[in-house]
Design an enzyme around this catalytic site. Structure first.
Site, PDB file in Angstrom:
ATOM      1  CG  ASP A  79      -2.274   0.718   0.872  1.00  0.00           C
ATOM      2  OD1 ASP A  79      -2.300   1.942   1.118  1.00  0.00           O
ATOM      3  OD2 ASP A  79      -3.250   0.118   0.373  1.00  0.00           O
ATOM      4  CG  ASP A  80       0.629   6.079   0.711  1.00  0.00           C
ATOM      5  OD1 ASP A  80       1.632   6.250   0.005  1.00  0.00           O
ATOM      6  OD2 ASP A  80      -0.115   7.013   1.061  1.00  0.00           O
ATOM      7  CE  LYS A 156      -6.102   1.164  -1.528  1.00  0.00           C
ATOM      8  NZ  LYS A 156      -5.944   0.769  -0.095  1.00  0.00           N
ATOM      9  CG  ASP A 158      -5.952   6.161  -2.025  1.00  0.00           C
ATOM     10  OD1 ASP A 158      -7.143   6.517  -2.085  1.00  0.00           O
ATOM     11  OD2 ASP A 158      -5.369   5.910  -0.943  1.00  0.00           O
ATOM     12  CB  SER A 190      -9.608   4.782  -4.170  1.00  0.00           C
ATOM     13  OG  SER A 190      -8.750   3.743  -3.769  1.00  0.00           O
ATOM     14  NE  ARG A 215     -12.004   0.688   0.364  1.00  0.00           N
ATOM     15  CZ  ARG A 215     -11.187   1.457   1.080  1.00  0.00           C
ATOM     16  NH1 ARG A 215      -9.893   1.356   0.933  1.00  0.00           N
ATOM     17  NH2 ARG A 215     -11.670   2.323   1.953  1.00  0.00           N
ATOM     18  CG  ASP A 219      -9.076   4.004   4.346  1.00  0.00           C
ATOM     19  OD1 ASP A 219      -9.510   3.813   3.199  1.00  0.00           O
ATOM     20  OD2 ASP A 219      -7.998   4.593   4.586  1.00  0.00           O
TER      21      ASP A 219
END
Ligand SMILES: *[C@@H]1O[C@H](CO)[C@@H](O)[C@H](O)[C@H]1NC(C)=O
Ligand SMILES: *[C@@H]1O[C@H](CO)[C@@H](O)[C@H](O)[C@H]1NC(C)=O
Ligand SMILES: *[C@@H]1O[C@H](CO)[C@@H](O)[C@H](O)[C@H]1NC(C)=O
Ligand SMILES: *[C@@H]1O[C@H](CO)[C@@H](O)[C@H](O)[C@H]1NC(C)=O
Ligand SMILES: *[C@@H]1O[C@H](CO)[C@@H](O)[C@H](O)[C@H]1NC(C)=O
Ligand SMILES: *[C@@H]1O[C@H](CO)[C@@H](O)[C@H](O)[C@H]1NC(C)=O
Ligand SMILES: *[C@@H]1O[C@H](CO)[C@@H](O)[C@H](O)[C@H]1NC(C)=O
Length: 443
Positions: A79-80, A156, A158, A190, A215, A219
């Protein structure tokens, strides 16, 4: 279910087109760093618990050695906070050299060598949510190419630090850019989560042609309140969200937090059961090195995974919200089978809920019932016979149900394919791990 309701659901699903990359025909499964490990980049004292190549390699080892991969958990997703604060001299994203000394390409190879896949994170905007370099519109093509060159299998994307107009341009552009690389890369958007997740801001027909999963909402956090909040939002809006899902296009209520600090055993079963009903991607965000045996048993429950991975890919629905605090969920499955979840929102003690299959709109006949978490079997339950389930506070009883009168086997099985799992694994090696599977064969 009455055939008219089942028919209606099927037709709705068929009208939404899927992204044409052939990926994620069943909800993707794997591991994702964010909820459990966040943006912990302090590797000085503990290089195995910070966002570093060691963490992802450890998780890959666990997935491939502890029986997860064979159950379908094949993605290891970053992830980030993985990147350097600067792009390289040619304007490309680069991994933080201290925490990822081997680079992302080597990490991808590590996954592929173990029959796993690597997912990465980007952000459409000037910066990622954690303040790392983002992917502005002019960088979309470069970043798609970089990810493909590294051998990444999923992205993913965002949406921090971008506005609605940029998102409307950028999410489809990235979809095209990924396609143009020629590498199959699953695409998680997202976008809806940044635009309220509902029409008219979000057109789910269009979204299904752009992204493999998305998404819709905020979160998940490590708490039961957070799980309930997500379940309530998805069920309140099920008339919009349920038809949006199907093979290759999934609503994503976010990660499984089972195995962390916030859920009891009953609540963990509830999350697993409800995520299976929702046909949700199953991304665990937990430390697989130190998982309790209770959490492992829930996450590795073959019957609930089989329900989640049902090849028809029809998302389930909440059927009933009783004044007693009991809620009933239902999902139609391959070969006239179905799943039911009886969920208690009560806070007092186990509640005895009595009903019949007929009052849940099952057609006349007798059914075989497999209780997913207790393993108990009930043969020949008539639609009109009253039954009682005892549901713990914040817990579930989950049933896999199939008609008694027909013992026919899955046509896919006879053709040598195992429909509940990804093609990648040969049937022979899968069978070792999936005796008595799927659940109706146990009955
Ligand atoms: C890291 O370890 C050193 C030496 O053991 C200690 O002094 C320091 O406080 C630790 N730092 C953190 C952030 O835990
Ligand atoms: C969105 O951001 C762009 C800059 O990238 C700006 O030109 C545009 O006016 C913004 N649109 C809205 C609706 O704020
Ligand atoms: C790109 O899209 C086309 C259809 O538009 C599809 O046939 C092809 O498989 C896609 N390729 C990749 C790598 O996603
Ligand atoms: C969504 O987009 C499609 C294709 O552009 C369009 O036909 C449909 O009417 C839109 N749906 C809604 C609810 O706006
Ligand atoms: C059963 O079907 C009827 C008629 O379609 C509907 O009104 C009712 O809500 C359904 N019951 C459940 C539990 O889904
Ligand atoms: C259940 O039903 C099937 C088919 O109707 C029948 O063959 C079987 O004997 C029944 N079993 C029991 C325990 O009643
Ligand atoms: C069982 O399945 C077969 C083949 O799909 C079908 O022809 C038959 O009518 C079914 N029997 C019952 C009792 O539903």
């Amino acid at each position: 279910m009455t055939s008219s309701l089942a028919f209606c659901v099927l037709v709705l699903s068929a009208t939404t087109l899927a992204l044409d990359n052939g990926l994620m025909r069943m909800p993707p499964m794997g591991w994702l760093a964010w909820e459990r490990f966040r943006c912990d980049i302090d590797c000085k004292n503990d290089s195995k618990n910070c966002i570093s190549e060691n963490l992802f390699k450890d998780m890959a080892d666990r997935l491939s050695e502890d029986g997860w991969r064979e159950l379908g958990y094949i993605y290891v997703n970053i992830d980030d906070c993985w990147s350097s604060m600067q792009r390289d001299s040619q304007g490309r994203l680069q991994a933080d050299p201290d925490r990822f000394p081997g680079g992302i390409q080597n990490l991808a190879r590590y996954m592929h060598d173990r029959g796993l896949k690597l997912g990465i994170y980007g952000d459409l905007g000037t910066h990622t949510c954690g303040g790392y370099p983002g992917t502005t519109l002019d960088k979309i093509e470069t970043d798609a190419k970089t990810f493909a060159e590294w051998g990444v299998d999923m992205l993913k994307l965002d949406g921090c630090y971008s506005n609605a107009t940029e998102q409307e341009k950028g999410y489809p552009l990235m979809s095209q850019a990924l396609n143009a690389t020629g590498r199959p890369i699953g695409y998680s958007c997202s976008w809806p989560a940044y635009q309220g997740g509902l029409p008219p801001s979000i057109n789910y027909t269009v979204l299904g042609q752009i992204c493999n999963l998305w998404r819709n909402y905020g979160d998940i956090q490590d708490s039961w309140d957070s799980v309930l909040n997500i379940v309530d939002w998805f069920m309140t809006n099920q008339d919009v969200l349920q038809p949006a899902a199907g093979p290759g296009r999934w609503n994503d209520p976010d990660m499984l937090i089972i195995g962390n600090f916030g859920l009891s055993v009953d609540q963990s079963r509830s999350q697993m059961a409800l995520w299976a009903i929702m046909a949700a991607p199953l991304f665990m965000s937990t430390d697989l090195r130190t998982l309790s045996s209770e959490a492992r048993a829930i996450l590795q429950n073959k019957a609930v995974i089989s329900i989640n991975q049902d090849p028809l890919g029809i998302q389930g629905r909440r059927l009933l919200k009783e004044k007693s605090g009991i809620e009933v969920f239902w999902r139609p499955l391959l070969q006239s089978a179905s799943a039911l979840v009886f969920f208690s929102r009560r806070t007092d003690m186990p509640y005895r809920y009595t009903t019949t299959l007929a009052s849940l709109n099952y057609t006349a006949g007798t059914y075989k019932v497999y209780d997913v978490f207790s393993g108990q079997v009930m043969k020949n339950l008539s639609d009109t016979t009253a039954f009682t389930v005892s549901i713990n506070p914040s817990g579930v009883v989950m049933w896999y149900i199939s008609p008694s009168e027909n013992e026919s086997r899955h046509p896919e099985e006879e053709a040598g394919e195992y429909p509940h799992f990804r093609r990648k694994y040969r049937v022979s090696s899968l069978r070792q791990h999936t005796e008595n599977f799927p659940p109706h064969i146990m009955l």
